[in-house]
Design an enzyme around this catalytic site. Structure first.
Site, PDB file in Angstrom:
ATOM      1  N   LYS A  33       0.825  -1.211   0.000  1.00  0.00           N
ATOM      2  CA  LYS A  33       0.000   0.000   0.000  1.00  0.00           C
ATOM      3  C   LYS A  33       0.861   1.263   0.000  1.00  0.00           C
ATOM      4  O   LYS A  33       0.588   2.221  -0.737  1.00  0.00           O
ATOM      5  CB  LYS A  33      -0.949   0.007   1.200  1.00  0.00           C
ATOM      6  CG  LYS A  33      -1.903   1.196   1.217  1.00  0.00           C
ATOM      7  CD  LYS A  33      -2.831   1.174   2.414  1.00  0.00           C
ATOM      8  CE  LYS A  33      -3.808   0.052   2.349  1.00  0.00           C
ATOM      9  NZ  LYS A  33      -4.833   0.127   3.427  1.00  0.00           N
ATOM     10  N   LYS A  45       3.151  -3.927  11.100  1.00  0.00           N
ATOM     11  CA  LYS A  45       1.867  -4.169  11.754  1.00  0.00           C
ATOM     12  C   LYS A  45       2.141  -4.700  13.146  1.00  0.00           C
ATOM     13  O   LYS A  45       3.221  -5.232  13.424  1.00  0.00           O
ATOM     14  CB  LYS A  45       1.051  -5.197  10.964  1.00  0.00           C
ATOM     15  CG  LYS A  45      -0.456  -5.000  11.072  1.00  0.00           C
ATOM     16  CD  LYS A  45      -0.913  -3.794  10.268  1.00  0.00           C
ATOM     17  CE  LYS A  45      -2.416  -3.616  10.316  1.00  0.00           C
ATOM     18  NZ  LYS A  45      -2.867  -2.467   9.513  1.00  0.00           N
ATOM     19  N   THR A 129      -9.308   8.468   4.979  1.00  0.00           N
ATOM     20  CA  THR A 129      -9.541   7.253   4.189  1.00  0.00           C
ATOM     21  C   THR A 129     -10.665   7.477   3.186  1.00  0.00           C
ATOM     22  O   THR A 129     -10.518   7.193   1.993  1.00  0.00           O
ATOM     23  CB  THR A 129      -9.883   6.069   5.107  1.00  0.00           C
ATOM     24  OG1 THR A 129      -8.783   5.825   5.995  1.00  0.00           O
ATOM     25  CG2 THR A 129     -10.151   4.810   4.297  1.00  0.00           C
TER      26      THR A 129
END
Length: 357
Positions: A33, A45, A129
């Site tokens: 991404k 993460k 977003t």
């Protein structure tokens, strides 16, 4: 985590189903991404196996601070920069930032993003977003010469992302005809009153009060121009994809299409803007927050919006143009661009052929 293109970037989630395999897969996803959005980041993460619904505020704080103490040696403003994810929020990020600052002996707001504005967060992060996805739809409308007033939209999932997207689309003149949450939805072919719908959802806890009541499955099969899955992964599968009539899909959620369903829809000519591009607005504004923290200079909201629009338009066009040039789906084009950018970073210091000379 991966740091080929820069510090690792990704969210920390609190969830009972967190696992090592899931975290590793999501770190890879973030690597791709960030490369698609052309940000100077790798992917990372993290997660804690717990159920926030069963925890008090004080317990959430203790877990947040304890987790940061356990990872402080592997994160840092130029090493790994976490952010919120499932069941974590600005308050959790604030606790973690404070704990890290205590450990290193000086205030370091840039170690984490998604913080409250008062503690170094960025304006424009709350709707980033949805706004990033909306800017890409604006590019699509220009490419395809869509009449906004006649372009119908159905939104599957009416949490923060779905609500913000509905608000932006309606304000721009698009016709939002359907929306749903986990308890059901509404449909009006003439268009919904989005402002009232958002107010109802937030006051009564569900989407209701306008048009015809429909189920979430019904919404997926409406004859609309744009379908926006904004809730859960695996929303559209081989079991329900045949009924999808939308010409375009914006994957505002992560992984809303299964691989088989994605292939089947592509074979029918449905254009899906993949999640790694469609919802990259969030990580992009996280990058802006990090940049502001590093410089100590904070931008006005209009500056954040303009920079996000420029970035989203540029990367969407790059993916679209490659898809057209190679006759491939936007998902394949997005991955191709990401892998090419990762390869360039790997090869920048030389390849095996260079050293064999």
């Amino acid at each position: 985590y991966a740091d080929t293109r820069g510090p690792a970037k990704g969210g920390i989630r609190f969830h009972p189903d967190v696992s090592r395999a899931e975290v590793m897969a999501l770190a890879f996803w973030m690597t791709i991404k960030c490369a698609v959005a052309n940000l100077p980041y790798g992917g990372g993460k993290g997660g804690v196996i717990c159920n926030p619904k069963e925890l008090s505020h004080a317990e959430m704080e203790r877990i947040s601070r304890g987790f940061m103490r356990s990872i402080a040696h592997v994160v840092g403003i130029d090493v790994d920069v976490p952010a919120p994810d499932v069941y974590t929020n600005a308050t959790v990020m604030a606790w973690m930032m404070e704990e890290y600052s205590s450990i290193v002996g000086h205030r370091e707001p840039g170690v984490i993003t998604g913080k409250p504005i008062a503690l170094g967060g960025s304006l424009g992060r709350n709707d980033a977003t949805a706004r990033g996805g909306f800017y890409q739809i604006e590019e699509l409308a220009e490419i395809k010469s869509l009449d906004r007033a006649k372009t119908t939209i159905a939104i599957h999932g009416f949490g923060n992302a779905g609500q913000y997207f509905a608000h932006l689309a309606a304000d721009a003149g698009y016709k939002v005809v359907a929306a749903c949450d986990s308890r059901g939805g509404v449909y009006d072919e003439n268009g919904l009153d989005v402002a009232t719908l958002i107010e109802t959802k937030n006051s009564k806890g569900r989407v209701q009060g306008q048009g015809k009541e429909i189920s979430g499955d019904d919404l997926l099969h409406l004859d609309v121009d744009l379908l926006v899955p904004a809730a859960l992964e695996n929303t559209i599968t081989m079991d329900n994809q045949e009924g999808v009539k939308a010409k375009y899909i914006l994957e505002l959620a992560n992984g809303p299409l299964t691989n088989d369903a994605d292939d089947a829809l592509a074979d029918r000519g449905v254009v899906a803007i993949p999640d790694i591009l469609a919802n990259a607005g969030g990580v992009t504004v996280s990058y802006y927050e990090w940049t502001q923290n590093k410089t100590g200079f904070y931008w006005e909201l209009e500056d954040v919006h303009q920079k996000l629009r420029t970035k989203m338009a540029k990367e969407f066009r790059a993916v679209w143009d490659l898809g057209e040039q190679k006759s491939i789906t936007l998902r394949t084009a997005a991955y191709a661009i990401a892998l090419d950018r990762l390869a360039e970073a790997h090869e920048a210091t030389g390849t095996a052929d260079d050293f064999a000379r």
